[in-house]
Design a protein around this motif. Structure first.
Motif, PDB file in Angstrom:
ATOM      1  N   ARG A  70       0.768  -1.236   0.350  1.00  0.00           N
ATOM      2  CA  ARG A  70      -0.014  -0.223   0.191  1.00  0.00           C
ATOM      3  C   ARG A  70       0.707   1.332  -0.272  1.00  0.00           C
ATOM      4  O   ARG A  70       0.351   2.355  -1.070  1.00  0.00           O
ATOM      5  CB  ARG A  70      -0.447  -0.515   1.427  1.00  0.00           C
ATOM      6  N   HIS A  73       2.362   1.770  -3.046  1.00  0.00           N
ATOM      7  CA  HIS A  73       1.756   2.466  -4.886  1.00  0.00           C
ATOM      8  C   HIS A  73       1.228   3.633  -4.280  1.00  0.00           C
ATOM      9  O   HIS A  73       1.383   4.367  -5.040  1.00  0.00           O
ATOM     10  CB  HIS A  73      -0.095   1.554  -4.219  1.00  0.00           C
ATOM     11  N   HIS A 145      -4.680   6.103   1.585  1.00  0.00           N
ATOM     12  CA  HIS A 145      -5.426   6.061   0.817  1.00  0.00           C
ATOM     13  C   HIS A 145      -5.437   5.856  -0.548  1.00  0.00           C
ATOM     14  O   HIS A 145      -4.854   7.342  -0.507  1.00  0.00           O
ATOM     15  CB  HIS A 145      -6.667   6.590   1.122  1.00  0.00           C
ATOM     16  N   THR A 146      -4.622   4.997  -1.355  1.00  0.00           N
ATOM     17  CA  THR A 146      -3.849   5.658  -3.038  1.00  0.00           C
ATOM     18  C   THR A 146      -4.782   5.298  -4.028  1.00  0.00           C
ATOM     19  O   THR A 146      -6.781   4.995  -3.202  1.00  0.00           O
ATOM     20  CB  THR A 146      -3.414   4.086  -3.093  1.00  0.00           C
ATOM     21  N   GLU A 148      -5.378   4.021  -6.133  1.00  0.00           N
ATOM     22  CA  GLU A 148      -6.864   2.731  -7.050  1.00  0.00           C
ATOM     23  C   GLU A 148      -7.790   2.034  -6.035  1.00  0.00           C
ATOM     24  O   GLU A 148      -8.536   1.590  -5.751  1.00  0.00           O
ATOM     25  CB  GLU A 148      -5.495   1.083  -6.697  1.00  0.00           C
ATOM     26  N   GLU A 149      -7.086   2.376  -3.983  1.00  0.00           N
ATOM     27  CA  GLU A 149      -7.868   1.863  -3.267  1.00  0.00           C
ATOM     28  C   GLU A 149      -9.285   2.746  -3.929  1.00  0.00           C
ATOM     29  O   GLU A 149     -10.141   2.225  -2.937  1.00  0.00           O
ATOM     30  CB  GLU A 149      -7.097   2.298  -2.240  1.00  0.00           C
ATOM     31  N   LEU A 150      -9.142   4.583  -3.828  1.00  0.00           N
ATOM     32  CA  LEU A 150     -10.578   5.012  -3.372  1.00  0.00           C
ATOM     33  C   LEU A 150     -11.643   4.700  -4.835  1.00  0.00           C
ATOM     34  O   LEU A 150     -12.631   4.932  -4.181  1.00  0.00           O
ATOM     35  CB  LEU A 150     -10.035   6.498  -3.122  1.00  0.00           C
ATOM     36  N   LYS A 151     -11.106   4.916  -5.798  1.00  0.00           N
ATOM     37  CA  LYS A 151     -11.563   4.635  -7.089  1.00  0.00           C
ATOM     38  C   LYS A 151     -12.859   5.953  -7.377  1.00  0.00           C
ATOM     39  O   LYS A 151     -13.724   5.468  -6.996  1.00  0.00           O
ATOM     40  CB  LYS A 151     -12.293   3.502  -6.944  1.00  0.00           C
TER      41      LYS A 151
END
Length: 320
Positions: A70, A73, A145-146, A148-151
């Motif tokens: 994480r 990223h 919070h990356t 890709e994680e948040l979208k």
């Protein structure tokens, strides 16, 4: 036999050459057209007279070995946001990492460094350094919070220049002013950088809440229809859409040198993650000890206060 040329005929081309030397010089050609000699001389004179500052900021971004996925990223998200940064291979997080990183920064021709240091596969520390003279800041990174994680639905042009906004409480204390200047230099993309695009379509927001620096990245959304097209300066119709990533920086110490040196500031409210985990273990151990004490207390109470024999206990037993 051919006739010999007269002496006057041989001297004629030389006379022509002399006349060519006095011809006007050809103007300089540029991408936008032709320039006269006077214009070129005027431009060179202006450039020499006015010494224009050119921002040549370059940031080296690297991390320590055994970093969590994480956090890796998050580092790659920051690399994609900063076109003036340079990546490098992982560095061993030892006591001699300062000398190694200073050498790497010098070899890469950079002036700043962002070093992500991961410990115990849980805790992420961020070193923000101005090399080689300092200062340097050590942060604890929380609430990661990356993208890709948040979208999130926000999207902006890759390599475009951001607007940097800071909350008003950055101007209260001296250490916050220093951090504001360092964040401006590291996250501000130089004008006319070869990998950047000359557009401002997103905003980096740095705000201080509970002595922590919270980072947000927003896209500036503008209506593009001809009917809804806004005039210059019409901020009321612009909207902000979050892009990501999100993270929180807790300043630990500010040093006078690069990756060390005299301590300029130390956060009095900082508690290390190891202390927090030790307190949680103690609380859990305290709950278990309370359960055992309650059990032993119950047994002692039963032994000290035995029940009286029940006279009706054998009433329903069958007689043999």
């Amino acid at each position: 036999m051919g006739k010999k040329r007269k002496h006057s005929e041989t001297e004629a081309p030389a006379a022509v050459k002399k006349s060519d030397e006095s011809a006007p010089e050809r103007p300089k050609r540029t991408l936008l057209g032709w320039k006269d000699k006077n214009e070129v001389a005027a431009e060179s004179k202006d450039a020499s007279s006015s010494s224009v500052f050119r921002n040549k900021e370059k940031v080296l971004v690297t991390c320590s070995r055994r970093i969590n996925y994480r956090y890796r990223h998050l580092m790659l998200n920051i690399v994609s946001l900063l076109p003036h940064c340079k990546k490098d291979s992982k560095v061993e997080a030892k006591s001699s990492k300062g000398a190694t990183l200073n050498e790497l920064v010098e070899l890469k021709g950079s002036s700043s460094c962002l070093f992500f240091e991961c410990r115990k596969h849980k805790d992420l520390y961020l070193w923000m350094v101005k090399s080689p003279g300092g200062p340097s800041v050590k942060f604890l990174v929380n609430a990661v919070h990356t993208m890709e994680e948040l979208k999130l639905t926000g999207n902006h042009l890759k390599g475009s220049r951001p607007l940097l906004t800071f909350s008003s409480n950055f101007d209260k204390d001296v250490h916050w002013k220093l951090l504001k200047e360092m964040l401006t230099q590291v996250f501000g993309i130089p004008k006319e950088h070869r990998k950047s695009k000359p557009y401002h379509d997103h905003v980096f927001v740095f705000s201080i809440v509970d002595d922590h620096i919270w980072f947000r990245n927003y896209q500036i959304s503008v209506p593009h229809n001809e009917s809804d097209k806004i005039a210059r300066g019409g901020l009321d119709k612009m909207t902000l859409i979050e892009v990501g990533p999100r993270f929180c920086l807790n300043p630990i110490k500010i040093f006078g040198g690069s990756f060390g040196g005299p301590t300029l500031y130390e956060n009095p409210f900082y508690v290390s993650p190891n202390q927090i985990r030790a307190l949680e273990k103690k609380n859990k151990a305290g709950k278990f000890a309370k359960k055992i004490k309650a059990k032993t207390r119950r047994k002692m109470h039963e032994l000290s206060n035995p029940l009286e024999p029940d006279e009706f206990a054998d009433m329903w037993k069958d007689d043999e």
